[in-house]
Design an enzyme around this catalytic site. Sequence first.
Site, PDB file in Angstrom:
ATOM      1  N   GLY A  73       0.830  -1.200   0.000  1.00 20.35           N
ATOM      2  CA  GLY A  73       0.000   0.000   0.000  1.00 20.35           C
ATOM      3  C   GLY A  73       0.861   1.245   0.000  1.00 20.35           C
ATOM      4  O   GLY A  73       2.084   1.169   0.068  1.00 20.35           O
ATOM      5  N   GLU A  82      11.149  -7.218   0.107  1.00 21.90           N
ATOM      6  CA  GLU A  82      10.803  -8.603  -0.091  1.00 21.90           C
ATOM      7  C   GLU A  82       9.300  -8.707  -0.280  1.00 21.90           C
ATOM      8  O   GLU A  82       8.537  -8.013   0.391  1.00 21.90           O
ATOM      9  CB  GLU A  82      11.209  -9.395   1.160  1.00 21.90           C
TER      10      GLU A  82
END
Lengths: 249, 249
Positions: free
Chosen positions: B69, B138
């Site tokens: 987000g 990641e």
Amino acid sequence: MSDTTETTENDEAKNVAPSLTVDVVIFSLRPRDPLQLPEEPGAEISQELHVLLVRRAKEPFKGCWALPGGRVHPDESLEQSAARQLAEKTSLRAAYLEQLYTFGRLSRDPRGRTVSVVYYALVRSDKQQIAPGPEVAEACWFSVDPVPNPLAFDHSEILNYALWRLRNKVKYANIAFQFLPPTFTLTQLRAVYEAITGRKEDPGNFKRKVEATETIVKTEARVEGGRHRPPSLYRAIVQTDLLHRGPVS
Amino acid sequence: MSDTTETTENDEAKNVAPSLTVDVVIFSLRPRDPLQLPEEPGAEISQELHVLLVRRAKEPFKGCWALPGGRVHPDESLEQSAARQLAEKTSLRAAYLEQLYTFGRLSRDPRGRTVSVVYYALVRSDKQQIAPGPEVAEACWFSVDPVPNPLAFDHSEILNYALWRLRNKVKYANIAFQFLPPTFTLTQLRAVYEAITGRKEDPGNFKRKVEATETIVKTEARVEGGRHRPPSLYRAIVQTDLLHRGPVS
DNA sequence: TCAATAGTGTCTTTGAGACACTATCCG
DNA sequence: CGGATAGTGTCTCAAAGACACTATTGA
């Protein structure tokens, strides 16, 4: 929420945060206005679904009717903000308050980028009056049949979506009683369904269906004084006055 | 949206606008990880519902897994923002994207008031790889059974709500095919249902039920090469690659 | 032929609606 | 009693699930 980390710093300049507002679609059941429609012969529905609109005192859309709403304060949650809008525009308490949708089209407000979190509220109008706050020029109940038009901004779209949601939800969820006093007869509850869905229900079938949900319970009291068999009063099992918290079904 | 007019000017000072972000719950069906669970005897489900999480590179919650987000740009709609999050974090295109809910609890971000509009996306993982953008340390697919825990911020609550919504919606809406290629067999479609709902379906009943919705159509093609009767390939009637616009059912 | 999956037929159960019937009040 | 509304009994119909059955392929 989450990361601001992926916001590379060189676009900080254009990153003026959108304005965040909350609008509320306030529904209530009110007696049908006899002046509006000249009492269709077959229609026996005396209560009609209404929505509260306020008249805008400033540009843009000055003089237009709009949903009540305003900026979110830093110290209140979205739901608290919706409840505050309701309290400021009316003197009514929400029996039910649920988040509807968040509208964020780029061009929805000519003044600039504005994102609005919209709630819908069910209130018992009873004998309470609307008490418009000092900032509001005018507040008025409108029947949703037909939907008042035009409204300011994208409020027509919002109202239509809220209506769609309410009419669907009343079919499978236990919310119709939120329009009624704490105790009510099955005929009153059925009248709420009929006013919202616009469809007649068989009294017997309705009784069995709503009793099967086990969301209402019969009280000892009955309604006296009619010139017919006195109906039992029922009470909803879930609490009727607490605001919902978080996502709801 | 709507009025800023009722905001009396003396509270301008405290009226620092909340940060507005968009988070995305990205779902995909992926083969079950044989290392995770040692292949329960009765379970024949080979596909499992997964969610994409990214590891936070900064405080707060540094090192924790979180939903992808970020901030909403001034020149993009909420939905475009969600699609951009998806594109930046993965190289995947959303087959389906729908607004889930807007979360605005006061304390949900320790850095300050943040309101997040959350979308959920269904993607076909096929053979496509996740291509994490430069900012993301990641990114990884996690099975939702069990739900990965703990997550940063209130993302556990968000993920659980998204799961609830997806599992409900797949029962009455025609979205399961969004996890599949443009043409698919009924057995594939049934496997999607079973993976999401966790319940076995009768092949015959499932065929009739989904055909009754008239949302898929049989093509001329069949799957060749199996050592059994070749199944027909079907195609969904609605467009499979357009983003939804506005409120959806 | 068998093994395997595709696809059909059909019985049962369940829930919704239609509608006739009984019950209980007032006057 | 009659008029009105409360509440029950029961029939029908349609959708969903259980499950046996047939169909078509490769080996």
